[in-house]
Design a protein around this motif. Structure first.
Motif, short mmCIF file in Angstrom:
data_model
loop_
_atom_site.label_atom_id
_atom_site.label_comp_id
_atom_site.label_asym_id
_atom_site.label_seq_id
_atom_site.Cartn_x
_atom_site.Cartn_y
_atom_site.Cartn_z
N ILE A 253 2.30 -2.21 -0.45
CA ILE A 253 3.63 -1.67 -1.18
C ILE A 253 3.18 -1.48 -2.63
O ILE A 253 3.70 -2.31 -3.65
N PRO A 254 2.69 -0.29 -3.19
CA PRO A 254 2.80 -0.19 -4.76
C PRO A 254 3.85 0.37 -5.11
O PRO A 254 4.61 1.25 -4.38
N ALA A 317 3.46 6.77 -12.89
CA ALA A 317 2.51 5.73 -12.40
C ALA A 317 2.32 5.40 -11.13
O ALA A 317 1.33 5.35 -10.46
N VAL A 318 3.59 5.79 -10.44
CA VAL A 318 3.34 6.20 -8.88
C VAL A 318 2.68 7.43 -8.53
O VAL A 318 1.66 7.38 -7.56
N ALA A 322 -0.67 7.99 -6.42
CA ALA A 322 -0.57 8.74 -5.22
C ALA A 322 -1.79 9.75 -5.41
O ALA A 322 -2.31 9.92 -4.43
N TYR A 323 -2.29 10.38 -6.42
CA TYR A 323 -2.96 11.34 -6.75
C TYR A 323 -4.49 10.39 -6.33
O TYR A 323 -5.42 10.93 -5.69
N LEU A 324 -4.54 9.15 -6.75
CA LEU A 324 -5.80 8.57 -6.52
C LEU A 324 -6.02 8.30 -5.05
O LEU A 324 -7.07 8.33 -4.35
N VAL A 325 -4.93 7.95 -4.37
CA VAL A 325 -4.94 7.60 -3.11
C VAL A 325 -5.35 8.79 -2.13
O VAL A 325 -6.11 8.86 -1.29
N ASN A 326 -4.80 10.00 -2.57
CA ASN A 326 -5.11 11.06 -1.95
C ASN A 326 -6.67 11.57 -2.06
O ASN A 326 -7.08 12.19 -1.00
N ALA A 327 -7.46 11.41 -3.10
CA ALA A 327 -8.54 11.53 -3.36
C ALA A 327 -9.48 10.39 -2.75
O ALA A 327 -10.45 10.81 -2.08
#
Length: 397
Positions: A253-254, A317-318, A322-327
């Protein structure tokens, strides 16, 4: 650090970066890192395999000088990224007769990055061999671990596979090998961190490279960061688990909370999931080490993004996370969104989902709350916990 022997005629001559704290202005380095350069002495020729980060180049040059390396015939470049290739121009100045041995894609990149001339290169193809006399080097193309031009170099007679970034870890240690009991837990952790932050997006490509290593059965794996690996089975088995489709009953849970409403929801949902027997790890994105979250995402069955609404979307920040998780494209199976808003809460859901187009997950109905959560909202969070547990069981049993 001093030159260290791997096998007869094969030595580590790299550099240790004890206090580097961030890599590529993105990846945190809690244990520092190393830049592993190797030298292979054959009966007729000598090859240097990869170099080091240029600002640590003096360590490489000192090792070569103290080791009395009078001649280098070949500079093997497994990967064009400058923490491995950056000292090639300086090595060529000291050993002008040397040829840079690499593949066509890497050659083009090295010309662009380092302004090398065409005539310094010796281009090799997949499975091609290069004789050093009593030692043979064989080259295997390994694209997308993690750049398109990466290759492995195999010292055939000695069964040492130089894997460049693949199977590495960002860790600074005076120990050359992974054989110390006191060091093994740290090595495993940093190898997983390295995988999660760098290799995870390429897990489908990695499968065939692991199959190649199984076929070669090397005695030693020598990556370009971290320790040299003698316990090959351990790291290969770990990688096989990480790249598999298997997930653990873990929910990450970020979250960000501006006025405690979202935090209250996160704490309540965490408690409810724990009570139902699911492992949960909330991370405050303002203070958390993103590398730790990435490590959990290697195995996690699900992720719950928790965000307040800021103007016309989720908290920056979320969205950044989320952008990083997508990558990174983790193998996570389910996802949902919770949060608080003053007005227009659905824009937060849309904003997060649109940022996660690469995430192949089952989306569970979100819970967005106006203002501070009320009794009815807590009931919705209980229902959400039930749904998350139900889906987690489906994916992990």
């Amino acid at each position: 650090m001093a030159v260290k022997k791997i096998k007869d005629g094969i030595y580590w001559v790299g550099a240790i970066d004890w206090d580097r704290v961030i890599f590529d202005e993105l990846v945190t380095l809690p244990e520092g890192t190393s830049y592993n350069s190797y030298i292979v002495f054959g009966s007729e020729k000598t090859a240097l395999i990869d170099t080091v980060e240029p600002y640590k180049g003096e360590e490489l040059l000192r090792n070569l000088k103290e080791f009395k390396v009078e001649k280098i015939d070949y500079i093997i470049s497994n990967h064009a990224e400058q923490d491995h290739s950056g000292m090639i121009p300086e090595i060529l100045k000291l050993y002008p007769e040397a040829k840079v041995v690499t593949n066509r894609k890497c050659k083009d990149m090295l010309i662009d990055f380092l302004n090398l001339s065409e005539d310094v290169f010796l281009v090799v193809e997949d499975k091609e061999v290069l004789s050093l006399g009593n030692k043979t080097l064989q080259f295997f193309m390994a694209p997308w671990v993690h750049w398109p031009e990466t290759m492995f170099t195999y010292a055939v007679e000695d069964k040492v596979l130089f894997t460049c970034d693949f199977l590495g870890s960002h860790i600074a240690t005076s120990e050359l090998f992974d054989t110390s009991n006191g060091n093994r837990a740290k090595i495993y952790l940093e190898t997983k961190r390295y995988y999660s932050e760098i290799m995870m997006p390429f897990r489908n490509f990695i499968k065939k490279h692991l199959a190649l290593i199984d076929e070669l059965k090397p005695d030693i794996l020598a990556p370009s960061h971290g320790v040299v690996i003698k316990d090959t089975e351990s790291v290969l088995n770990a990688y096989k688990k990480w790249i598999s489709d298997k997930v653990d009953p873990l929910i990450v849970i970020p979250f960000v909370s501006m006025h405690e409403s979202t935090r209250c929801m996160v704490e309540f949902l965490t408690s409810e999931l724990c009570a139902r027997g699911v492992t949960v790890r909330p991370y405050n994105l303002i203070t958390a080490d993103v590398g730790n979250i990435a490590m959990d995402l290697v195995d996690a069955a699900g992720i719950v993004f928790a965000s307040p609404t800021v103007l016309a979307g989720a908290h920056p920040a979320v969205i950044s996370f989320a952008y990083l998780v997508n990558a990174l494209k983790p193998k996570t199976k389910l996802a949902t969104i919770i949060g608080s808003y003053g007005w227009g809460g659905l824009v937060t859901v849309k904003h997060i989902k649109e940022t996660l187009k690469n995430l192949k997950v089952e989306w569970i109905e979100p819970v967005m709350v106006k203002g501070f959560p009320k009794d009815s909202d807590f009931e919705k969070l209980k229902e959400l916990a039930d749904k998350i547990v139900e889906k987690t069981k489906e994916y992990t049993e």
